[in-house]
Scaffold this motif. Sequence first.
Motif, short mmCIF file in Angstrom:
data_model
loop_
_atom_site.label_atom_id
_atom_site.label_comp_id
_atom_site.label_asym_id
_atom_site.label_seq_id
_atom_site.Cartn_x
_atom_site.Cartn_y
_atom_site.Cartn_z
N ILE A 40 62.61 -0.98 66.04
CA ILE A 40 61.64 -2.03 65.70
C ILE A 40 60.32 -1.42 65.26
N GLY A 41 59.91 -0.33 65.89
CA GLY A 41 58.61 0.25 65.59
C GLY A 41 58.59 1.17 64.39
N ALA A 42 59.72 1.84 64.09
CA ALA A 42 59.71 2.88 63.05
C ALA A 42 60.35 2.45 61.74
N CYS A 43 61.04 1.32 61.72
CA CYS A 43 61.81 0.93 60.53
C CYS A 43 61.19 -0.24 59.79
N ASP A 44 61.62 -0.40 58.53
CA ASP A 44 61.24 -1.56 57.73
C ASP A 44 62.23 -2.69 57.94
N ARG A 45 63.51 -2.36 57.89
CA ARG A 45 64.57 -3.33 58.16
C ARG A 45 65.58 -2.69 59.10
N GLU A 75 74.49 -8.18 60.30
CA GLU A 75 73.19 -8.81 60.09
C GLU A 75 72.20 -7.74 59.64
N VAL A 76 71.29 -8.13 58.73
CA VAL A 76 70.18 -7.26 58.33
C VAL A 76 68.91 -8.07 58.48
N VAL A 77 67.94 -7.54 59.27
CA VAL A 77 66.72 -8.29 59.56
C VAL A 77 65.51 -7.40 59.31
N ALA A 78 64.38 -8.04 59.03
CA ALA A 78 63.11 -7.32 58.93
C ALA A 78 62.73 -6.85 60.33
N ALA A 79 62.29 -5.60 60.45
CA ALA A 79 61.98 -5.05 61.77
C ALA A 79 60.87 -5.84 62.45
N ARG A 80 59.87 -6.29 61.69
CA ARG A 80 58.75 -7.00 62.30
C ARG A 80 59.16 -8.35 62.87
N ALA A 81 60.32 -8.87 62.43
CA ALA A 81 60.80 -10.16 62.94
C ALA A 81 61.86 -10.00 64.03
N ALA A 82 62.23 -8.74 64.32
CA ALA A 82 63.32 -8.49 65.27
C ALA A 82 62.78 -8.37 66.69
N SER A 122 67.33 -10.27 70.19
CA SER A 122 68.04 -10.72 68.99
C SER A 122 68.97 -9.65 68.45
N LEU A 123 68.56 -8.38 68.55
CA LEU A 123 69.41 -7.30 68.08
C LEU A 123 70.64 -7.15 68.96
N LEU A 124 70.44 -7.26 70.28
CA LEU A 124 71.58 -7.16 71.20
C LEU A 124 72.54 -8.33 71.00
N ALA A 125 71.99 -9.52 70.77
CA ALA A 125 72.84 -10.68 70.54
C ALA A 125 73.67 -10.50 69.27
N ALA A 126 73.05 -9.99 68.21
CA ALA A 126 73.78 -9.76 66.96
C ALA A 126 74.85 -8.69 67.14
N ASN A 181 63.32 -1.77 76.77
CA ASN A 181 62.08 -2.35 77.25
C ASN A 181 61.42 -3.22 76.20
N ASP A 182 60.57 -4.12 76.64
CA ASP A 182 59.82 -4.98 75.73
C ASP A 182 58.77 -4.12 75.02
N ARG A 183 58.84 -4.04 73.72
CA ARG A 183 57.96 -3.16 72.97
C ARG A 183 56.50 -3.55 73.12
N ASP A 184 56.20 -4.85 73.28
CA ASP A 184 54.81 -5.25 73.42
C ASP A 184 54.18 -4.61 74.66
N GLU A 185 55.02 -4.38 75.67
CA GLU A 185 54.48 -3.80 76.90
C GLU A 185 54.65 -2.30 76.94
N THR A 186 55.82 -1.82 76.53
CA THR A 186 56.13 -0.42 76.75
C THR A 186 56.13 0.40 75.49
N GLY A 187 56.36 -0.24 74.35
CA GLY A 187 56.42 0.52 73.11
C GLY A 187 57.50 1.56 73.14
#
Length: 554
Positions: A475-480, A491-498, A502-506, A545-551
């Motif tokens: 999520i942090g290093a990729c564009d998609r 599935e192909v998603v924009a990283a900023r929207a992932a 959602s990735l685990l569900a897909a 981990n949740d990226r907003d908290e742990t990155g």
Amino acid sequence: MQSSDRSVPDTPVLQMSGIAKRFGGIRALKGVDLEVRAGEVMALLGENGAGKSTLMNILAGVLPPDAGRIEVGGEERRFASPSDAQAAGVAMIHQELDLVPGASVTDNLFLGAEKRRLGLLDRRGMERETKELLAEVGIRISPSRHVGTMRVGEQQMVAIAKALRLDARILVMDEPTSALSETEVTRLFEIIPGLRRRGVAVVFISHRMDEIAQIADRGTVMRDGENAGTFDVVTTRPAEVIRMMIGKPLDQVYPDRAEPEADVRLRLRGLRLDGGVDISRSEPNGIDLEVRRGEVLGLAGLLGAGRSELLEAVFGLGGGRLRGDVELDGEPVRIRSPRDAMAHGIGFVPEDRRAAGLNMHATVGANIAISVLERLATLGWRSRSKERRAVTRAIEALRIKTGSQDTIVRTLSGGNQQKVVFGRNMLREPRVLLLDEPTRGVDVGAKSEIYRLLAELSADDVSVVMASSELPELIGACDRIAVLREGRVVEVVAARAATEESLLAAAGMEHREPARVGAGGAEQSGAGGAERAGPKGAGERATTNDRDETGETQ
């Protein structure tokens, strides 16, 4: 990191004060302090080269300090050898286990301290005690079995049993899980509560934030041979721990990248490997995928989804079995071998850099230059001067920490070894770079450097396809991000929207919180750890981990 009602003992069993150590002109330790309490698990963190192993080797009597004071149980100690440290109750389980492969379990446990009865070797008594110690660490093997025939995880348990036989008050574990399977890690962690109850102080060296959140009470961070801080695992956010480790805020771990071009650099249509009726479900089976110029495209998926297999197929490791269409910059290309792939400007950094990416006994320069020897030749003759200039440029560009290009590559840290593999590929000036778990086994500082490199590659219009089991990293290093399942892109998603969920569900798996092993051995849920059955599944650990908290985690 996560909440817990655990109580931590207040009695220090180990106090190291002002420990200093110099190797030639390099100050490895600059007055380091460390306090560990009886029955406590103290995590010791820091980047490779921060001084963790040097500090612990001093504690274990392997190295003498230049200055400082060591107290064990309130009494000052000076260790001239490992046997001195062991006599004081200090045992260290090194990352490279110091067991004798050709000797039995019993012989390893009693090496140098054999039991005798009436002047004769008490083999029966030693084997009886060996069985008791093995039962205590939860492993069922014959005391007469040779250590060299055992799995790494079993050898790890033997090393712990040896420490228990020494009646250790302080047990140092240096990256104990680096070569263990998921089951073996679970077994190792199940031993920790028993060590606590015995009052053993454990110093646990690890890069894995999920492991630290699961078993440690406190943590001490080292940076550049100095103390960067001590924290409480329960109350400290991982983002703050990472800031202490790398000396900068978490939001600087993932650098900003330019928006990739709209032009398609790599196009795959119907890519598959022809294996007849016996084809593996993890092999590419009709892959349709596009990678834009200057884009970092991530590959997510569970164990067996086919991420590594896709990269290997594009690099020509499928040989004549490759079917489907491959286009580079709009031109069809035929790839039947790695030589074909490299000729078309495709580079590959494999998952296992030691086995497949490097000659560990060769120099840094030889490892970097080997892929471009023909380009650097003059009239067909090898040019040493051109090689050295090219290698110097790569070392400087990638900021590889090495004494010289003549340094043997196995002596470098994991992060710098990985940069050497990158350097080999960079000299070929690839159009597409395939990366399989590029940050596995490297510390958070080296990861930050690799992310910086990815941003620079993007700016130079290099397209990157990166497989990773660390979802925050994708999520942090990729564009998609392309999610794979059973050899297909689902599935192909924009990283900023992932999100990780959602990735685990897909990928076919729901997210759940991990369990934490508390002081009494009971499991406690929390948010600081990692999903033990995460994207890589059984046998391989991944963070969720949740990226907003742990990155960034590892």
